[in-house]
Design a protein around this motif. Structure first.
Motif, PDB file in Angstrom:
ATOM      1  N   GLY A  64       3.465  -3.753 -41.482  1.00 30.71           N
ATOM      2  CA  GLY A  64       2.940  -3.514 -40.086  1.00 30.71           C
ATOM      3  C   GLY A  64       1.599  -3.979 -39.964  1.00 30.71           C
ATOM      4  N   ALA A  65       0.540  -3.492 -40.939  1.00 31.68           N
ATOM      5  CA  ALA A  65      -0.889  -3.983 -40.444  1.00 31.68           C
ATOM      6  C   ALA A  65      -1.295  -5.346 -40.725  1.00 31.68           C
ATOM      7  CB  ALA A  65      -1.513  -3.251 -41.803  1.00 31.68           C
ATOM      8  N   LEU A  66      -0.193  -6.197 -41.693  1.00 29.78           N
ATOM      9  CA  LEU A  66      -0.347  -7.403 -42.017  1.00 29.78           C
ATOM     10  C   LEU A  66       0.219  -8.132 -40.349  1.00 29.78           C
ATOM     11  CD1 LEU A  66      -0.880  -9.862 -44.044  1.00 29.78           C
ATOM     12  CD2 LEU A  66       1.216  -9.797 -44.586  1.00 29.78           C
ATOM     13  N   ASN A  67       1.089  -7.798 -39.933  1.00 33.72           N
ATOM     14  CA  ASN A  67       1.250  -8.276 -38.807  1.00 33.72           C
ATOM     15  C   ASN A  67       0.774  -8.254 -37.589  1.00 33.72           C
ATOM     16  OD1 ASN A  67       3.889  -9.285 -39.921  1.00 33.72           O
ATOM     17  ND2 ASN A  67       5.183  -7.407 -39.464  1.00 33.72           N
ATOM     18  N   GLU A  68      -0.066  -7.060 -37.354  1.00 30.22           N
ATOM     19  CA  GLU A  68      -1.206  -6.820 -36.487  1.00 30.22           C
ATOM     20  C   GLU A  68      -2.182  -7.785 -36.565  1.00 30.22           C
ATOM     21  OE1 GLU A  68      -0.866  -4.946 -33.805  1.00 30.22           O
ATOM     22  OE2 GLU A  68       1.348  -4.587 -34.152  1.00 30.22           O
ATOM     23  N   TYR A  69      -2.814  -7.932 -38.083  1.00 30.16           N
ATOM     24  CA  TYR A  69      -3.843  -8.720 -38.250  1.00 30.16           C
ATOM     25  C   TYR A  69      -3.660 -10.038 -38.045  1.00 30.16           C
ATOM     26  CZ  TYR A  69      -5.776  -4.666 -40.765  1.00 30.16           C
ATOM     27  OH  TYR A  69      -6.398  -3.316 -40.831  1.00 30.16           O
ATOM     28  N   ARG A  70      -2.290 -10.661 -38.046  1.00 26.98           N
ATOM     29  CA  ARG A  70      -2.028 -11.968 -37.812  1.00 26.98           C
ATOM     30  C   ARG A  70      -2.013 -12.212 -36.309  1.00 26.98           C
ATOM     31  NH1 ARG A  70       2.584 -11.978 -40.146  1.00 26.98           N
ATOM     32  NH2 ARG A  70       1.926 -12.798 -42.393  1.00 26.98           N
ATOM     33  N   THR A  71      -1.513 -11.199 -35.561  1.00 21.37           N
ATOM     34  CA  THR A  71      -1.506 -11.152 -34.205  1.00 21.37           C
ATOM     35  C   THR A  71      -2.929 -11.484 -33.525  1.00 21.37           C
ATOM     36  OG1 THR A  71       0.599 -10.049 -34.233  1.00 21.37           O
ATOM     37  CG2 THR A  71      -0.818 -10.214 -32.147  1.00 21.37           C
ATOM     38  N   ALA A  72      -3.965 -10.582 -34.319  1.00 25.20           N
ATOM     39  CA  ALA A  72      -5.294 -10.474 -33.911  1.00 25.20           C
ATOM     40  C   ALA A  72      -5.892 -12.044 -34.163  1.00 25.20           C
ATOM     41  CB  ALA A  72      -6.058  -9.627 -34.462  1.00 25.20           C
ATOM     42  N   ILE A  73      -5.571 -12.714 -35.198  1.00 19.87           N
ATOM     43  CA  ILE A  73      -6.112 -13.756 -35.640  1.00 19.87           C
ATOM     44  C   ILE A  73      -5.568 -14.960 -34.707  1.00 19.87           C
ATOM     45  CG2 ILE A  73      -6.131 -15.796 -37.496  1.00 19.87           C
ATOM     46  CD1 ILE A  73      -5.824 -13.587 -39.486  1.00 19.87           C
ATOM     47  N   GLU A  74      -4.233 -14.692 -34.291  1.00 18.67           N
ATOM     48  CA  GLU A  74      -3.807 -15.854 -33.325  1.00 18.67           C
ATOM     49  C   GLU A  74      -4.451 -15.736 -31.950  1.00 18.67           C
ATOM     50  OE1 GLU A  74       0.331 -15.316 -33.753  1.00 18.67           O
ATOM     51  OE2 GLU A  74       0.693 -16.177 -35.486  1.00 18.67           O
ATOM     52  N   LEU A  75      -4.824 -14.402 -31.372  1.00 15.83           N
ATOM     53  CA  LEU A  75      -5.263 -14.395 -30.173  1.00 15.83           C
ATOM     54  C   LEU A  75      -6.628 -14.652 -30.349  1.00 15.83           C
ATOM     55  CD1 LEU A  75      -3.741 -10.542 -29.525  1.00 15.83           C
ATOM     56  CD2 LEU A  75      -3.259 -12.758 -28.347  1.00 15.83           C
ATOM     57  N   LEU A  76      -7.508 -14.716 -31.343  1.00 13.61           N
ATOM     58  CA  LEU A  76      -8.913 -14.968 -31.179  1.00 13.61           C
ATOM     59  C   LEU A  76      -9.222 -16.406 -31.036  1.00 13.61           C
ATOM     60  CD1 LEU A  76     -10.229 -12.496 -34.019  1.00 13.61           C
ATOM     61  CD2 LEU A  76     -10.805 -12.416 -31.428  1.00 13.61           C
ATOM     62  N   PRO A  77      -9.947 -16.731 -29.976  1.00 15.25           N
ATOM     63  CA  PRO A  77     -10.236 -18.243 -29.787  1.00 15.25           C
ATOM     64  C   PRO A  77     -10.986 -18.812 -30.754  1.00 15.25           C
ATOM     65  CG  PRO A  77     -10.630 -17.012 -27.991  1.00 15.25           C
ATOM     66  CD  PRO A  77     -10.353 -16.002 -28.994  1.00 15.25           C
ATOM     67  N   ILE A  78     -11.077 -20.011 -31.233  1.00 13.97           N
ATOM     68  CA  ILE A  78     -11.816 -20.566 -32.204  1.00 13.97           C
ATOM     69  C   ILE A  78     -13.093 -20.919 -31.637  1.00 13.97           C
ATOM     70  CG2 ILE A  78     -12.063 -22.341 -34.078  1.00 13.97           C
ATOM     71  CD1 ILE A  78      -8.967 -22.384 -34.029  1.00 13.97           C
ATOM     72  N   ALA A  79     -14.061 -20.232 -31.754  1.00  9.16           N
ATOM     73  CA  ALA A  79     -15.258 -20.552 -31.239  1.00  9.16           C
ATOM     74  C   ALA A  79     -16.486 -19.825 -32.032  1.00  9.16           C
ATOM     75  CB  ALA A  79     -15.413 -19.965 -29.866  1.00  9.16           C
ATOM     76  N   ALA A  80     -17.662 -20.168 -31.860  1.00 11.66           N
ATOM     77  CA  ALA A  80     -18.769 -19.537 -32.572  1.00 11.66           C
ATOM     78  C   ALA A  80     -19.004 -18.137 -32.276  1.00 11.66           C
ATOM     79  CB  ALA A  80     -20.109 -20.211 -32.278  1.00 11.66           C
ATOM     80  N   MET A  81     -18.672 -18.007 -31.178  1.00 16.64           N
ATOM     81  CA  MET A  81     -18.939 -16.218 -30.479  1.00 16.64           C
ATOM     82  C   MET A  81     -17.790 -15.438 -31.233  1.00 16.64           C
ATOM     83  SD  MET A  81     -19.942 -16.642 -26.489  1.00 16.64           S
ATOM     84  CE  MET A  81     -20.023 -14.864 -26.361  1.00 16.64           C
ATOM     85  N   THR A  82     -16.805 -15.762 -31.507  1.00 10.07           N
ATOM     86  CA  THR A  82     -15.845 -14.956 -32.328  1.00 10.07           C
ATOM     87  C   THR A  82     -15.694 -15.120 -33.657  1.00 10.07           C
ATOM     88  OG1 THR A  82     -14.276 -16.833 -31.964  1.00 10.07           O
ATOM     89  CG2 THR A  82     -14.229 -15.199 -30.003  1.00 10.07           C
ATOM     90  N   GLN A  83     -16.516 -16.063 -34.301  1.00 12.29           N
ATOM     91  CA  GLN A  83     -16.336 -16.245 -35.726  1.00 12.29           C
ATOM     92  C   GLN A  83     -16.602 -15.227 -36.449  1.00 12.29           C
ATOM     93  OE1 GLN A  83     -15.424 -19.113 -37.042  1.00 12.29           O
ATOM     94  NE2 GLN A  83     -15.328 -18.139 -39.076  1.00 12.29           N
ATOM     95  N   GLN A  84     -17.506 -14.213 -36.445  1.00 11.69           N
ATOM     96  CA  GLN A  84     -17.672 -13.029 -36.838  1.00 11.69           C
ATOM     97  C   GLN A  84     -16.633 -12.009 -36.912  1.00 11.69           C
ATOM     98  OE1 GLN A  84     -20.984 -10.760 -35.619  1.00 11.69           O
ATOM     99  NE2 GLN A  84     -20.932  -9.042 -37.181  1.00 11.69           N
ATOM    100  N   ILE A  85     -16.100 -12.052 -35.687  1.00 13.33           N
ATOM    101  CA  ILE A  85     -14.517 -11.032 -35.511  1.00 13.33           C
ATOM    102  C   ILE A  85     -13.544 -11.837 -36.670  1.00 13.33           C
ATOM    103  CG2 ILE A  85     -12.987 -10.088 -34.155  1.00 13.33           C
ATOM    104  CD1 ILE A  85     -15.013 -10.155 -31.921  1.00 13.33           C
ATOM    105  N   ARG A  86     -13.468 -13.021 -36.618  1.00 11.65           N
ATOM    106  CA  ARG A  86     -12.365 -13.677 -37.121  1.00 11.65           C
ATOM    107  C   ARG A  86     -12.612 -13.618 -38.693  1.00 11.65           C
ATOM    108  NH1 ARG A  86      -9.201 -17.363 -34.884  1.00 11.65           N
ATOM    109  NH2 ARG A  86      -8.892 -18.584 -36.749  1.00 11.65           N
ATOM    110  N   ASP A  87     -13.859 -13.628 -39.039  1.00  9.56           N
ATOM    111  CA  ASP A  87     -14.146 -13.367 -40.649  1.00  9.56           C
ATOM    112  C   ASP A  87     -13.798 -11.955 -41.018  1.00  9.56           C
ATOM    113  OD1 ASP A  87     -14.976 -15.924 -40.824  1.00  9.56           O
ATOM    114  OD2 ASP A  87     -17.315 -15.474 -40.581  1.00  9.56           O
TER     115      ASP A  87
END
Length: 827
Positions: A64-87
């Motif tokens: 369940g946690a893996l699915n939620e993290y995958r959802t978060a990665i798909e929702l985050l825009p690919i941008a410099a401001m969200t790179q820290q969150i993506r990492d």
């Protein structure tokens, strides 16, 4: 300020082409604001998914946690401001992937685990845990290569089965426990825990069967005691047979009710059939004194008019007539008849034969059309073809199979116009459309062919013999020495006389004169005529011969003695007591499986060969003198070349269990007629019918002696046989007692010394009492079971299922309230 933030976000985000719409649809600034708001919402949703994944990781829900993290990665825009969150979310994704891959590896899903780890490394190359787990998956010492998800599931099933088995064991349901352990062994053939469980279950069953054997034994011994009871005749009184009841048909309820409903008067003058029947229907409720429920009072009467309604008029004047007779008169005068059905009485025209057609489906054997199990005749021959060539059909031609309609017509079942019959081979179903009487004939025929399926009978005959011998003896043996009774008068004990106990021996009494074994203290016997030991209780003659017992007297053992050694007179008394119990139990249970009408024999025997004819011994009439050593060792004596009795012919007697059975299944397919002859033969021993041959001789000192030339033994065996030959009828799966033998041999000895033995209380010291009870109960039981060719019982026993009881709360729930709960005291 707002425009500055928008420009910064626009620079950070990837370029998106914007196509201007028509006038008034909005400018570039409003479109950018909406896009910024949408992306900010995606970032917020991604953070919410991350938080939810963190909670699931705390709860060890890796998938369940893996699915939620995958959802978060798909929702985050690919941008410099969200790179820290993506990492950050990629690192958490890697941790969840490693956790889930470990679970997959434990369950044998190695390919899924490697795919998860490779995906995690692709998202987060610095994930050391993923690299370590990938290396361990390749190590066969850490993870078994042969492990599969199916094996893991079987392990879980085995653990559950073991838990259920021990649970049934603790509840005392040993049959279900044994079945659960057997299910475990089907999944894991080498499971030792299941075998241990079955061992424990069988041990408990063995303890129960031991108790059941003790119960059966004492019950059979009590049957011997019960045989001495003289029962008081039972006063049956009048109407005793009414308790047995009768077998009734489905419509017998209305037949009985109409015979008990009595109408005081039935008067009609020119009434129609409908009016008369309606009158009976209404009045049956008023005069129904049998049914207590008001809703069930009366009789349901239905009129079924014919093509031409009855125009007859009815005139009757009856008194005190049952309803059945009144209805019979009405239908006869109206040219009709009535039929009693399970739920109503139907008045129909006298010409009614039931032309309505119904459709029913029957389950039949797959060989219904073959004429083997269905018993159908071949299809009727087609009319002769005048244009067919001479000689008929060509050799080797295949004839057509009969249809379902042909099979049923061959059994004499009518099929009027519109009726049909169809057999569906795929489902072995027979669909018939016909009138009700014809459908009843089809049902009887289908039941017949189903009952003719191959059946066998498994028969077990049990010989259960219980015997017990109880011997109790209590006596007193007195010796009394001389004593003075006055001037020149003396008294003493008596003599042995013709007592079978023999002479007084010091070995029978503990007190003797010092230094000698005889005579005993007291010298003269008083109670020597009272019988004791083998003289009181004599064994069976045949048993005595088999055991090579002699008829010499043996006294019962002495358990206590009292003596007056320095008294005048000297006396000695020995208490002779004996209490012995000996029980012998025997059960023989031969069983055999055979077909109906086929005689079967089962033998578990030993072939006992014994001689029946003998040549007499050969003794020479003249003996020549020889020198040397004789048979006695004396020098110069004669020798006798004697030939003993020699067997010349032999016979064989089977010893063991033998059973012949000839079973026949009854026409109802439920009863079994048995011609049964079980037999148990045992070898008891030999009895010698010969006598030794001896001659006169001299010993080494020249004294005359008797020399036994040959024992001349002619031994013949003694057999005991228990046999029953009878014919019985047994229901499938039931056990009946075929025969039995209850026997009790009682020996009761009461000896006493005259006068002295009649003294109250003290006279018991001069009495000897012995009792011997030999009880024997032999019962023969037979059990018959119908089985199919696979060995399974055709009628399985019904297992009662315990009803499930719904759990109820211990306390009722509190009533609903609209008031707020009180605040704690500290508030």
């Amino acid at each position: 300020m707002k425009q500055t933030a928008f420009l910064a976000l626009a620079v950070a985000m990837p370029y998106t082409a914007v196509v201007a719409g028509p006038a008034g649809s909005g400018n570039v600034s409003s479109i950018a604001e909406r896009e910024m708001a949408r992306r900010m919402q995606r970032v917020a949703d991604a953070r919410a998914a991350i938080d939810k994944g963190d909670l699931l990781m705390k709860d060890k829900d890796c998938e369940g946690a893996l699915n939620e993290y995958r959802t978060a990665i798909e929702l985050l825009p690919i941008a410099a401001m969200t790179q820290q969150i993506r990492d950050e979310v990629n690192a958490k994704y890697c941790e969840a992937a490693v956790c889930l891959a470990g679970e997959r590896a434990k369950n044998g899903r190695y390919d899924d685990a490697r795919a998860l780890l490779n995906d995690a490394l692709a998202r987060h190359p610095d994930c050391e845990k993923a690299e370590v787990l990938l290396e361990r998956l390749a190590d066969p010492e850490r993870y078994e290569p042969a492990l599969t998800p199916g094996h893991v599931q079987r392990v879980k099933d085995v653990e559950k089965g073991l838990q259920m088995g021990w649970s049934y064991y603790n509840l005392g349901n040993f049959d279900s426990a044994n079945k659960s352990f057997q299910d475990v062994l089907r999944k894991d053939p080498y499971n030792k825990a299941a075998r241990r469980g079955m061992e424990a279950t069988e041990q408990q069953r063995a303890d129960y069967f031991d108790t059941a054997r003790d119960h059966t034994r004492i019950k059979m011994l009590n049957e011997v005691n019960r045989g001495w009871e003289d029962p008081v005749p039972v006063n049956l009184g009048a109407g005793a047979g009414a308790e047995y009841g009768t077998t009734t048909s489905p419509g017998a309820y209305y037949v009985d009710k109409m015979s008990k409903i009595i109408f005081p008067t039935v008067q009609f003058a020119g009434a129609s059939v409908e009016e008369a029947v309606e009158f009976l229907r209404i009045k049956s409720k008023d005069y129904d004194n049998i049914e207590r429920d008001p809703a069930k009072k009366g009789v349901n009467l239905i009129i079924k008019p014919g093509a031409a309604p009855s125009t007859a008029t009815i005139s009757l004047d009856l008194k005190d007539v049952p309803m059945s007779e009144a209805l019979r008169y009405i239908t006869e005068l109206g040219g009709m008849k009535y039929k009693v059905e399970p739920f109503a009485v139907v008045v129909v025209p006298i010409s009614d034969v039931g032309t309505e057609m119904y459709t029913r489906t029957f389950k039949v054997p797959p060989t219904f059309l073959s004429g083997i199990e269905g018993g159908a005749a071949a299809a009727p021959a087609a009319p002769a073809d005048p244009f067919a060539p001479a000689g008929g059909a060509p050799a080797g031609g295949i004839t057509g199979r009969p249809t379902a309609l042909d099979v049923l017509k061959a059994q004499g079942i009518p099929f009027p116009e519109g009726a049909s019959a169809t057999f569906i081979p795929a489902t072995s179903q027979l669909i018939v459309r016909n009138t009700q009487p014809s459908l009843d004939l089809v049902e009887s025929y289908v039941d017949q062919i189903i009952n003719t399926a191959p059946r066998q009978i498994y028969i077990t005959a049990k010989f259960v013999e219980v015997s017990q011998k109880n011997t109790d003896e209590l006596g007193f043996d007195w010796l009394l020495g001389p004593f003075g009774m006055g001037d020149r008068v003396f008294g003493s004990g008596g003599t042995v006389g013709n007592s079978a106990s023999g002479a007084v021996s010091g070995t029978d009494f503990p007190f003797t004169y010092p230094g000698t074994g005889t005579p005993p203290v007291g010298i003269n016997p008083i109670t020597r005529g009272n019988r004791s030991g083998s003289i009181a209780i004599t064994p069976d003659s045949i048993d005595g011969l088999l055991n090579a017992q002699t008829l010499a007297s043996t006294l019962a053992p002495g358990m206590f003695a009292v003596s007056g050694v320095f008294t005048d007179p000297q006396f000695q008394v020995v208490v002779r007591a004996l209490s012995q119990k000996k029980g012998v139990d025997l059960m023989s249970a031969p069983s055999v499986t055979t077909r109906s009408g086929q005689r079967a024999t089962v033998e578990v025997i030993r072939e006992f060969i014994y001689p029946t004819e003998f040549d007499p011994p050969q003794i020479p009439q003249t003996v020549g003198a020889t020198t040397g050593t004789s048979l006695t060792g004396a020098s110069g004596a004669s020798t006798f070349p004697v030939t003993p009795t020699t067997p010349t012919a032999f016979e064989m007697r089977p010893v063991g269990v033998r059973m012949e059975v000839d079973p026949v299944i009854g026409p109802d397919g439920y009863t079994i007629d048995l011609n049964l002859a079980p037999e148990v033969t045992e070898f008891e021993g030999f009895i010698n019918y010969g006598s030794p041959i001896s001659t006169a001789s001299v010993d080494a000192l020249g004294n005359p002696t008797t020399l036994v030339l040959t024992e001349n033994r002619i031994e013949q065996p003694i057999f005991s046989t228990r046999k029953v030959t009878t014919a019985v009828t047994v229901w499938d799966g039931q056990t009946v007692a075929m025969g039995g033998l209850i026997r009790e041999d009682v020996q009761d000895v009461e000896d006493k010394v005259p006068i002295l033995g009649d003294i109250p209380i003290l006279g018991r010291l001069f009495q000897s009492k012995a009792e011997d009870h030999f009880k024997r109960n032999l019962m023969v039981f037979v059990t018959a079971n119908l089985i199919d060719p696979s060995g399974e019982r055709i009628r399985k026993p019904v297992v009662e299922v315990e009803p499930e009881i719904e759990a109820t709360p211990l306390l009722p729930p509190p009533p609903p309230t609209t008031q707020a709960p009180p605040l704690p005291m500290n508030q």
